[in-house]
Motif scaffolding. Structure first.
Motif, PDB file in Angstrom:
ATOM      1  N   PRO B 146      19.958 -91.354  57.265  1.00 59.12           N
ATOM      2  CA  PRO B 146      20.623 -91.975  57.761  1.00 59.12           C
ATOM      3  C   PRO B 146      22.157 -91.479  57.498  1.00 59.12           C
ATOM      4  CG  PRO B 146      19.890 -93.052  55.794  1.00 59.12           C
ATOM      5  CD  PRO B 146      19.117 -91.872  56.128  1.00 59.12           C
ATOM      6  N   PHE B 147      23.301 -91.764  58.357  1.00 58.55           N
ATOM      7  CA  PHE B 147      24.561 -91.291  57.974  1.00 58.55           C
ATOM      8  C   PHE B 147      24.991 -92.027  56.691  1.00 58.55           C
ATOM      9  CE2 PHE B 147      29.157 -92.147  58.327  1.00 58.55           C
ATOM     10  CZ  PHE B 147      29.660 -90.728  58.405  1.00 58.55           C
ATOM     11  N   GLY B 148      25.297 -91.081  55.785  1.00 58.31           N
ATOM     12  CA  GLY B 148      25.717 -91.374  54.244  1.00 58.31           C
ATOM     13  C   GLY B 148      24.575 -91.588  53.345  1.00 58.31           C
ATOM     14  N   GLY B 149      23.441 -91.222  53.855  1.00 55.34           N
ATOM     15  CA  GLY B 149      22.353 -91.214  53.117  1.00 55.34           C
ATOM     16  C   GLY B 149      21.739 -89.756  52.999  1.00 55.34           C
ATOM     17  N   THR B 150      20.441 -89.597  52.215  1.00 58.67           N
ATOM     18  CA  THR B 150      20.013 -88.394  51.855  1.00 58.67           C
ATOM     19  C   THR B 150      18.359 -88.282  52.243  1.00 58.67           C
ATOM     20  OG1 THR B 150      19.862 -88.599  49.838  1.00 58.67           O
ATOM     21  CG2 THR B 150      21.774 -87.636  50.668  1.00 58.67           C
ATOM     22  N   GLU B 151      17.928 -89.453  52.491  1.00 67.60           N
ATOM     23  CA  GLU B 151      16.323 -89.557  52.460  1.00 67.60           C
ATOM     24  C   GLU B 151      16.193 -89.467  54.130  1.00 67.60           C
ATOM     25  OE1 GLU B 151      13.991 -92.203  49.492  1.00 67.60           O
ATOM     26  OE2 GLU B 151      16.146 -92.529  49.060  1.00 67.60           O
ATOM     27  N   GLY B 204      18.119 -84.324  48.215  1.00 64.96           N
ATOM     28  CA  GLY B 204      19.260 -84.691  48.820  1.00 64.96           C
ATOM     29  C   GLY B 204      20.702 -84.087  48.877  1.00 64.96           C
TER      30      GLY B 204
END
Lengths: 334, 334
Positions: B146-151, B204
């Motif tokens: 996701p945008f702003g995420g790393t998984e 990440g």
């Protein structure tokens, strides 16, 4: 100036009724503008009202019209908006569309000749709260340049998608431009520089000067892909609604031309049980709890920020520029 | 090795028929793979064939099945793909859908339990050539963060849109990820560095190492907006097709699991005359002739590059890696 949601709503309703809008139409148009303010989207809020009232005065918006409905096919509703207020024509189309969507599984309304429909999330969320997926598309004047180009040839062509996902619906609302023209105008007012890559000037040169960008063109979002999507929306709306393509569109940014853009509303009835929508809600929660890039900023789902801003504004009031509020109050006293 | 389109097509048809595909199914699946090769999309071309043949061998793909059709509503076709070849299930659904789209104005097929449908442009273009707008969505294993995420939590969730625009249809086909997993694998093979921002590694952290990205996650295209669209597609497909959400999806990248992703096909019949579609074609030409950012690179419309590559490949042949071609020829001789 900070003003309560109720006071601002009453002011808008009063002005619309004074300009000939029946109570239902006035309440609906006011609700759309107030919801935009509450969600932190002032470019689609009450600052649109003076122009809308001028359009009513000039005979370009008919506050009594609701749109003429013609079923081109059993689930394809063709709407001549009859210069109706945008939200009035769109919500009337949604009411007519719902039984067809339940019967056919999906249904489409294609609307031309109605006024600006404002913040698209409003309609997508209304559909999702009725248990159906709602997809909304709308076109505008040419403000966006193609990827690899420099001339304003496409509308900002927003899309909104509302999906039932348990208690709180999923609501996405975005323009296919890198930024909205409202944001460019806001930067021009405050003198703030634009981010590089947002816009070009009238000669086609990249610029961070908002004043220069106003006569230039905005970039599409997401490079070639965002351009492709915005262009697909442009073609679909014009083809299905019989409305103008961007270079010919008039009437969403002025008070002298009939509105010649088009709007699409697609409703899809998933016919799914509550277990399925709850599964979607659980997945969205898993997204929110997934590992963030910045430990201080959790992953968000579209609509999360909007709901937080809305709750704060309902508590603290809505911040409306003094000059605008004074103009509206003077208009009501007249 | 350069090989002619006809020779490569015959090789693919022979292999599919040897694995039990009836002539029609073999020709259709081969056409999809060859069209991907012709258009310069080898990640969706014959390199997919060995895995598909293994899936047939393992009972995960049934080359005889065409899908079980159930009309959930008058224009909503529910398809149990019966482990059919992806293009076979999808084109059978399109044939069933066309009369409903003409009658209702639009119609939807929601497909689960079929195999990989490959290059989506194939179906969108087929719809447009039949005079209707075609929208195709498909999901995949979790590969995108996701945008702003790393998984990796979302599929690459491609969308294709085909629109009748006169003689040559408009065809858009894009993944909602910044790049395809195929491109990551290709960079891993050649050792070429990824562009910054394309991917993160398993921990990440942003990486330009393709090998590290293979166990990490790809970025969504276009920041928060592209993430929002990819997520909306993820939810719509799962809700309408009853298929798995990305974290549970299996079977498009392996030869051991049934395919649990979903596909949607929406057809919209504009019911417009030739004058209207010609107007769209003229607008696309105006875009192509609008002022470019780089005087040496004219503005393109989605599909232009694909058509140019296709014409060149029909003339010059298709470049297939020696090892892959040898593998396929050995398999045929077996």
């Amino acid at each position: 100036m900070q003003v309560s949601e109720q006071a601002l709503r009453q002011l808008v309703v009063d002005l619309l009724q004074a300009h000939g809008a029946p109570p239902d139409a006035a309440r609906l148009q006011a609700d759309l503008l107030i919801e935009a303010e509450l969600r932190g989207l002032p470019s689609h809020g009450v600052q649109r009202l003076p122009r809308l009232l001028a359009r009513i005065g000039n005979g370009l918006a008919d506050p009594v019209a609701t749109g003429d409905h013609h079923w081109r096919r059993t689930a394809f509703l063709e709407v001549d908006g009859q210069r109706a207020l945008g939200p009035v024509a769109l919500m009337a189309a949604m009411e007519a569309l719902l039984p067809a969507a339940h019967r056919a599984g999906l249904a489409l309304a294609a609307i031309r000749n109605s006024n600006h429909i404002g913040m698209l999330a409003y309609y997508a969320e209304a559909a999702a709260r009725r248990g159906v997926i709602g997809i909304v598309l709308s076109t505008s004047e040419a403000l966006v340049h193609p990827f690899g180009g420099t001339e304003a040839m496409l509308g900002t062509n927003p899309v909104a998608i509302g999906i039932p996902t348990g208690e709180v619906p999923f609501v996405l609302d975005l323009a296919s431009s890198a930024v909205s023209m409202g944001k460019i105008h806001h930067h021009a007012l405050t003198g703030e520089a634009l981010a590089p890559g947002w816009a070009v000037d009238a000669a086609g040169a990249p610029t961070t000067d908002a004043q220069a960008a106003k006569t230039g063109a905005i970039a599409p979002f997401g490079g070639a892909k965002g351009y492709g999507l915005g262009l697909a929306f442009e073609l679909m709306v014009a083809l299905l609604a019989g409305s103008d393509l961007a270079p010919e569109v008039r009437g969403t940014l002025d008070a002298v031309h009939p509105a010649s853009k088009g709007d699409l509303l697609i409703l899809l009835d998933p016919g799914a049980d509550a277990g399925v929508t709850a599964r979607l809600g659980a997945y969205l929660d898993a997204l929110r709890h997934s590992r963030p890039a910045d430990p201080g900023r959790p992953v968000a789902v579209p609509g999360d920020g909007m709901r937080a801003r809305r709750a704060a504004a309902l508590r603290d009031g809505i911040d409306v520029p003094d000059s605008l509020l004074n103009d509206l109050r003077t208009l009501r006293a007249a």
